[in-house]
Write an enzyme that holds these catalytic residues in place. Structure first.
Site, PDB file in Angstrom:
ATOM      1  N   LEU C 230      29.419 101.109 -90.289  1.00 29.94           N
ATOM      2  CA  LEU C 230      29.161  99.662 -90.282  1.00 29.94           C
ATOM      3  C   LEU C 230      29.870  98.922 -89.146  1.00 29.94           C
ATOM      4  CD1 LEU C 230      28.110  97.108 -91.767  1.00 29.94           C
ATOM      5  CD2 LEU C 230      30.311  97.088 -92.948  1.00 29.94           C
ATOM      6  N   ASP C 231      29.114  98.152 -88.365  1.00 24.79           N
ATOM      7  CA  ASP C 231      29.674  97.290 -87.307  1.00 24.79           C
ATOM      8  C   ASP C 231      30.410  98.067 -86.222  1.00 24.79           C
ATOM      9  OD1 ASP C 231      28.623  95.145 -88.554  1.00 24.79           O
ATOM     10  OD2 ASP C 231      30.508  94.241 -89.166  1.00 24.79           O
TER      11      ASP C 231
END
Lengths: 287, 287, 287, 287
Positions: C230-231
């Site tokens: 994530l991210d």
């Protein structure tokens, strides 16, 4: 009759009538307000004010009396307050550096150009790399190395210099040692640091190599007051510079230096011009 | 007892005691100042102030009376002053556009998102290109073409729309016609324009082609109040965007549109939030 | 005889003669190179090239044969390669959003203005807030809510839409759900996300409130390819906007939206113009 | 066998096969291309290329022969070309200044920090204000005043210094005198100037006062090659800095100095790294 330029900074819990109270006081003292800035932080219910004014005093005693009156009123209102006469008492500044010259030498250049209203008492480093460049420019250089890994001893020596020279502001211009809480405490909100900032943040060594490997598009710098919590003190100024895949880690570092010295100078200038008020871990920087 | 948020803007010749006078007045009216900004232009010897405050009134009559009192005091002090109750009287805005949609549609999007405290009465254009996009978004579109090159007649029709809809603010969102002094005069400081800006400036047609040929590295935009003197009115906001030799004239224009709509939105927002005071050909924009 | 505009992107281990090999190949195919960009990452010993060229083919078969020849040569050289004829096969794009309109609607506006060379198949959201605004603009809206907290089921439905519509690029325009690795894998380097970035970073809820409390001076946005992490995927574009103590958390968020939509549009545009090559967790974005 | 780093810059009318021709030549010479950048200006139908490569030579004679071969090929193709071996022949730079130190001293500081690959032969001024600061830093200072208003005579003396010291690049670091076309001609594209830029432009004296009176929100700087046409030569770098009504003319000037020295350093660095190609009155600056 002498004219004195004064800057009053206030912070207190917000309540109706604060602005009226303060301006009535200054009016009664026949002060001429030349600039004023207020801010209410509704989140914290705090009121901040910076007032610049001209006051005329018949004698040094009269000026002292005015100072006392302002102080007494602010105390009475339960305010945190600082009153300064910037033209009369230049702050004494110490610059702490290590090997890198961009940040400390840039400050010296700005000081020489008349941009920083202060006296620079000395540049102190744990290395000798900057000695020639500092003394050449006509400033005093102090070498205080860490001997036998005894950092406490070195810090004690630094402290003696700060005290002996009655230093008002310590600027960490890429000084690569962490100051102990004991040294930080007496200069609370009077030590300014600069560090590079990345999006995302990188822990560990060689941040520019990490930034390069991650392909970041911006390199940033943050200047802040130093607290016991490393790099976590109130932020004063921030800026970024654009980089691309074409920038080697070295080029990123060079651009990083450009933004570091600009952001450090902005923070030092804001401090010297009495434009900063802190609250908790946050600053209000009036422009 | 109702609470009213108010914004008072003042401009006058500087003199000692101004801040005290105004804050005493507001204190007497039991206003609670939530934000205040002053500025003294020493060059012009002018004092500017923007004060945001909360006032409680027992009735609409009481509120009117407060307004009168403030007005009377300001008149007495020889000030230029504007008092507004921003939550009570949303400004009515007309957007004038031509064929290009980026600037007017961006304003509609911001309005829809709740960023612009105003009512948008209509989008008016001398072309029909934007009709579908405007009406689709639920806004009124008015087409007022220039017929038989009779620009005076078209302007007369525009003026009737502005009057019929009691328009407070006219936004020229890339409206490619020059307004006559007769139209400008009644909306003095209430017409905002946006234009691209180059370093150096380019006269004549097709500025992006000229900029490309000159190899400029920055494309800028300037928003300003419209005066009789085309593009020479008081500047409200400016910004630039970086370009390079790789940008075709079309790419430069596309980047130019991005900066134009941002700068126009900033100017419109500052106006709607009562943060602008003009003096001569210059603005003070409080943040 | 038809002219075809083509873009070839290459990445491979660096070795002498690479540029000569590729340009000899293109010369033999009578391609006319109109733009070329190379980059050697000395850290990774990787060579990257983007070549834009015009090729003339006597027939669709001839064009296909050219394609095969380029592919065969690149395979022979052990390269990762992508060849596209941008004017012939517009990419099909799906925009995933939640309640917030600034990012998805900005993309629609740019698409309508001809800035984004793609087809937008639909805007899909887990909420209905944007339905009216999307359909009003003439685009298809799909509502796929999470029912009974069954996110796997909702994702399966999203996936069916992506497959049914042969989606080439998924843009997460402030879509507030995390995609599972199963959905991410088939669209590797074809899902673009935008998120706000702060200096320092803030973990946990309400980042703008945290940023306000910390007194940050810059608000940033980062767009990146989505990976299972994530991210943490390869960064495509970043930018920041200046804020001050005067900005409420809401004002910071509004300024954050401005920089988010700009940065997201830059990333989507760079992808659609075939200007991005990834290596490991990093991008090379040719200008 | 010695390795030599080389940079070849080319400009010519665009035609198919250019990239192939050049890379075949370099391949035949067993050059290893480490970076290459091309650009086609479709407006001007011009092709630009910058190639960085490593070449191994058995002897100085061999290296010279390689140089000749490249030159002969480029001539044969009708190209404008420059070949440099940046590690072997550092350019000799002269800095011309007047009273203001920010620009020349910043260049010295960057040179000292190893950022500028050149030799700085001297700083020359028509005033003595900078003498101490320059010599303190270990650089040579030359004072060449204008005597009896005889500017031609002073320029003749400057020219003798430039020739005696075999100067490759002249940097006008806020040198407040206009150079005659006779001095400019022999150093065509080898004189770099910096000047402040405003939106809008201001003619006449005291531009910062004018900018203050006009309320501009940005202060810019432009660096460019000097041509006979004052301030109209090809632009190399530009940037801006934000100002507000709170900035006095002096503060604007201080911020202007910050942006001037940054932009001048960027231009000098791009020149020294052989990243600039000019065409007509425009530059291509490869990153």
């Amino acid at each position: 009759m002498t004219l004195h330029r004064a800057v009053l900074r206030l912070a207190t819990q917000d309540r109706p009538g604060l602005v009226a109270d303060v301006s009535a006081l200054l009016f009664r003292l026949q002060a001429n307000i030349t600039d004023a800035n207020q801010h209410v932080d509704t989140d914290l219910n705090q009121f901040f004010q910076r007032i610049e004014f001209i006051i005329s005093a018949q004698s040094p005693e009269h000026r002292l009396q005015i100072e006392k009156e302002i102080g007494a009123a602010c105390e009475g209102w339960g305010m945190r307050w600082v009153l300064r006469f910037p033209d009369e008492s230049l702050r004494r500044v110490a610059i702490l550096a290590s090997k890198r010259g961009h940040a400390p030498l840039d400050l010296l250049q700005r000081h020489r150009a008349g941009e920083l209203p202060c006296e620079i008492a000395f540049v102190l480093s744990n290395h000798t790399d900057l000695e020639l460049e500092v003394t050449r420019r006509g400033y005093r250089f102090i070498h205080e190395p860490i001997v036998n890994k005894d950092r406490a001893d070195q810090e004690a020596r630094i402290r003696r210099h700060l005290e002996a020279e009655r230093i008002d502001l310590v600027v960490l211009a890429r000084y690569m040692q962490i100051l102990s809480p004991e040294l930080v405490a007496p200069w609370r909100e009077r030590i300014i640091n600069i560090h590079h900032s990345f999006l995302p943040a990188f822990a560990g060594a060689e941040p520019y190599k990490q930034a390069h490997r991650r392909g970041v598009k911006l390199i940033g710098a943050t200047s802040h007051y130093v607290t016991a919590d490393l790099d976590q003190g109130p932020i004063i100024a921030q800026d970024v510079i654009r980089v691309s895949h074409r920038d080697s880690p070295e080029a990123m570092e060079r651009k990083g230096r450009d933004v570091e010295r600009l952001v450090l100078a902005q923070a030092v200038q804001a401090h010297l011009e009495d434009r900063i008020i802190t609250v908790g871990n946050k600053t209000v920087v009036f422009e």
